[in-house]
Design an enzyme around this catalytic site. Structure first.
Site, PDB file in Angstrom:
ATOM      1  N   HIS A  18       0.827  -1.261   0.167  1.00  0.00           N
ATOM      2  CA  HIS A  18      -0.003   0.090   0.047  1.00  0.00           C
ATOM      3  C   HIS A  18       0.748   1.238  -0.036  1.00  0.00           C
ATOM      4  CE1 HIS A  18      -2.987  -2.758   2.254  1.00  0.00           C
ATOM      5  NE2 HIS A  18      -3.769  -2.407   1.104  1.00  0.00           N
ATOM      6  N   LYS A  42     -18.265  -5.408   8.591  1.00  0.00           N
ATOM      7  CA  LYS A  42     -17.371  -6.252   8.159  1.00  0.00           C
ATOM      8  C   LYS A  42     -16.525  -6.553   9.572  1.00  0.00           C
ATOM      9  CE  LYS A  42     -14.428  -6.213   3.967  1.00  0.00           C
ATOM     10  NZ  LYS A  42     -13.867  -5.333   3.042  1.00  0.00           N
ATOM     11  N   ARG A  91      -2.845  -5.935  -8.323  1.00  0.00           N
ATOM     12  CA  ARG A  91      -1.698  -6.876  -7.903  1.00  0.00           C
ATOM     13  C   ARG A  91      -1.555  -7.936  -8.924  1.00  0.00           C
ATOM     14  NH1 ARG A  91      -3.678  -8.613  -2.334  1.00  0.00           N
ATOM     15  NH2 ARG A  91      -5.461  -8.093  -3.704  1.00  0.00           N
ATOM     16  N   SER A 129      -3.149  -8.314   3.263  1.00  0.00           N
ATOM     17  CA  SER A 129      -3.246  -7.713   4.684  1.00  0.00           C
ATOM     18  C   SER A 129      -3.286  -9.183   5.315  1.00  0.00           C
ATOM     19  CB  SER A 129      -4.391  -7.011   4.911  1.00  0.00           C
ATOM     20  OG  SER A 129      -3.963  -5.667   4.408  1.00  0.00           O
TER      21      SER A 129
HETATM   22  N1  COA Z   1      -0.156  -4.153  -1.624  1.00  0.00           N
HETATM   23  C1  COA Z   1      -0.674  -5.168  -0.790  1.00  0.00           C
HETATM   24  N2  COA Z   1      -1.931  -5.358  -0.542  1.00  0.00           N
HETATM   25  C2  COA Z   1      -2.720  -4.940  -1.197  1.00  0.00           C
HETATM   26  C3  COA Z   1      -2.599  -3.834  -2.323  1.00  0.00           C
HETATM   27  C4  COA Z   1      -1.228  -3.444  -2.476  1.00  0.00           C
HETATM   28  N3  COA Z   1      -0.846  -2.675  -3.276  1.00  0.00           N
HETATM   29  N4  COA Z   1      -3.869  -3.633  -2.647  1.00  0.00           N
HETATM   30  C5  COA Z   1      -4.944  -4.198  -2.357  1.00  0.00           C
HETATM   31  N5  COA Z   1      -4.132  -5.090  -1.270  1.00  0.00           N
HETATM   32  C6  COA Z   1      -4.926  -6.032  -0.613  1.00  0.00           C
HETATM   33  C7  COA Z   1      -5.283  -5.602   0.797  1.00  0.00           C
HETATM   34  O1  COA Z   1      -4.365  -6.014   1.645  1.00  0.00           O
HETATM   35  C8  COA Z   1      -6.504  -6.409   1.211  1.00  0.00           C
HETATM   36  O2  COA Z   1      -6.237  -7.818   1.605  1.00  0.00           O
HETATM   37  P1  COA Z   1      -6.981  -8.899   2.508  1.00  0.00           P
HETATM   38  O3  COA Z   1      -8.015  -8.875   1.361  1.00  0.00           O
HETATM   39  O4  COA Z   1      -6.279  -9.873   2.642  1.00  0.00           O
HETATM   40  O5  COA Z   1      -7.264  -8.072   3.743  1.00  0.00           O
HETATM   41  C9  COA Z   1      -7.128  -6.799  -0.231  1.00  0.00           C
HETATM   42  O6  COA Z   1      -6.029  -6.436  -1.250  1.00  0.00           O
HETATM   43  C10 COA Z   1      -8.321  -5.855  -0.502  1.00  0.00           C
HETATM   44  O7  COA Z   1      -8.057  -4.727   0.387  1.00  0.00           O
HETATM   45  P2  COA Z   1      -8.676  -3.241  -0.155  1.00  0.00           P
HETATM   46  O8  COA Z   1      -7.760  -2.581  -1.181  1.00  0.00           O
HETATM   47  O9  COA Z   1      -8.391  -2.516   1.093  1.00  0.00           O
HETATM   48  O10 COA Z   1     -10.012  -3.099  -0.488  1.00  0.00           O
HETATM   49  P3  COA Z   1     -11.128  -3.509   0.378  1.00  0.00           P
HETATM   50  O11 COA Z   1     -12.012  -4.607  -0.670  1.00  0.00           O
HETATM   51  O12 COA Z   1     -10.887  -4.040   1.645  1.00  0.00           O
HETATM   52  O13 COA Z   1     -11.846  -2.148   0.348  1.00  0.00           O
HETATM   53  C11 COA Z   1     -13.211  -0.517  -0.442  1.00  0.00           C
HETATM   54  C12 COA Z   1     -12.480  -1.785  -0.714  1.00  0.00           C
HETATM   55  C13 COA Z   1     -13.260   0.258   1.071  1.00  0.00           C
HETATM   56  C14 COA Z   1     -12.456   0.560  -1.542  1.00  0.00           C
HETATM   57  C15 COA Z   1     -14.773  -0.427  -0.982  1.00  0.00           C
HETATM   58  O14 COA Z   1     -15.100  -1.551  -0.431  1.00  0.00           O
HETATM   59  C16 COA Z   1     -15.551   0.619  -0.794  1.00  0.00           C
HETATM   60  O15 COA Z   1     -15.295   1.696  -1.610  1.00  0.00           O
HETATM   61  N6  COA Z   1     -16.441   0.718   0.213  1.00  0.00           N
HETATM   62  C17 COA Z   1     -17.173   1.913   0.593  1.00  0.00           C
HETATM   63  C18 COA Z   1     -18.498   1.492   0.208  1.00  0.00           C
HETATM   64  C19 COA Z   1     -18.841   1.939  -1.087  1.00  0.00           C
HETATM   65  O16 COA Z   1     -18.761   2.832  -1.813  1.00  0.00           O
HETATM   66  N7  COA Z   1     -19.433   0.782  -1.896  1.00  0.00           N
HETATM   67  C20 COA Z   1     -19.553   0.845  -3.314  1.00  0.00           C
HETATM   68  C21 COA Z   1     -18.327   0.452  -3.985  1.00  0.00           C
HETATM   69  S1  COA Z   1     -18.754   0.151  -5.897  1.00  0.00           S
END
Ligand code: COA
Length: 162
Positions: A18, A42, A91, A129
């Site tokens: 990140h 969540k 990724r 993560s």
């Molecule tokens: N390096 C390391 N890990 C990475 C990464 C990177 N560059 N990019 C993503 N990841 C990993 C994260 O560690 C995480 O791992 P895990 O699943 O093991 O915990 C995974 O990828 C996804 O994480 P993240 O990028 O934080 O996305 P998320 O799915 O948790 O969150 C939101 C996505 C918060 C952006 C999305 O749910 C959101 O916008 N929510 C708000 C409500 C909303 O508007 N909803 C409608 C959306 S259309």
């Protein structure tokens, strides 16, 4: 006009993958707001406060970087902050489908907001993560994968499991 972007995520916890995306997107944009998703439906290892504090502790104070938490729709939050961009890291091919769906939905909800995708640096392409939590819990080596503050907080969380 200032180019403001939101970098949203769960960050449970933040990893060096990140941080790599944050560093590189800051080179392209004037301000990056790292937005920690506070989603009550969540289950997270760390509270939203802990996740936010870890990010603040991992990133040196910089005028172009802010860290906040948000609830509700991402695009509404972005509009409130005056951000026209959302940053997401990719990724692997497996990330594509989900990210494409989110991008299309976000653009339907708020057509003025564009998502910018950055390919994760190769050395972090296998990071997540969840995998980090598992490695630290099982006493594997996480050197170079997470900031020191995150390692300390994870060790603290898991201390009763050792
Ligand atoms: N390096 C390391 N890990 C990475 C990464 C990177 N560059 N990019 C993503 N990841 C990993 C994260 O560690 C995480 O791992 P895990 O699943 O093991 O915990 C995974 O990828 C996804 O994480 P993240 O990028 O934080 O996305 P998320 O799915 O948790 O969150 C939101 C996505 C918060 C952006 C999305 O749910 C959101 O916008 N929510 C708000 C409500 C909303 O508007 N909803 C409608 C959306 S259309």
């Amino acid at each position: 006009m200032q180019k403001i972007a939101i970098y949203p995520g769960s960050f449970d916890p933040i990893t060096n993958g990140h941080l790599d995306i944050i560093r590189r997107s800051r080179l392209l944009l004037d301000k990056i707001i790292i937005a920690v998703n506070d989603n009550p439906s969540k289950t997270f290892l760390f509270t939203v406060k802990e996740r936010t504090e870890m990010i603040k502790g991992a990133i040196p104070a910089s005028p172009g970087i802010e860290v906040e938490s948000f609830r509700g729709l991402l695009v509404r939050y972005a509009e409130k902050k005056g951000a026209r961009f959302i940053i997401r890291g990719l990724r692997a091919l497996s990330d594509f489908e989900y990210e494409f769906q989110m991008d299309l939905m976000n653009r339907k909800l708020s057509p003025g907001i564009e998502t910018i995708f950055l390919m994760t640096s190769q050395k972090y392409s296998y990071l997540s993560s969840s995998i980090i939590k598992e490695i630290v819990q099982l006493k594997g080596c996480s050197e170079g994968l997470i900031p020191e503050i995150v390692r300390e907080k994870l060790l603290e969380k898991f201390k009763n499991n050792f």
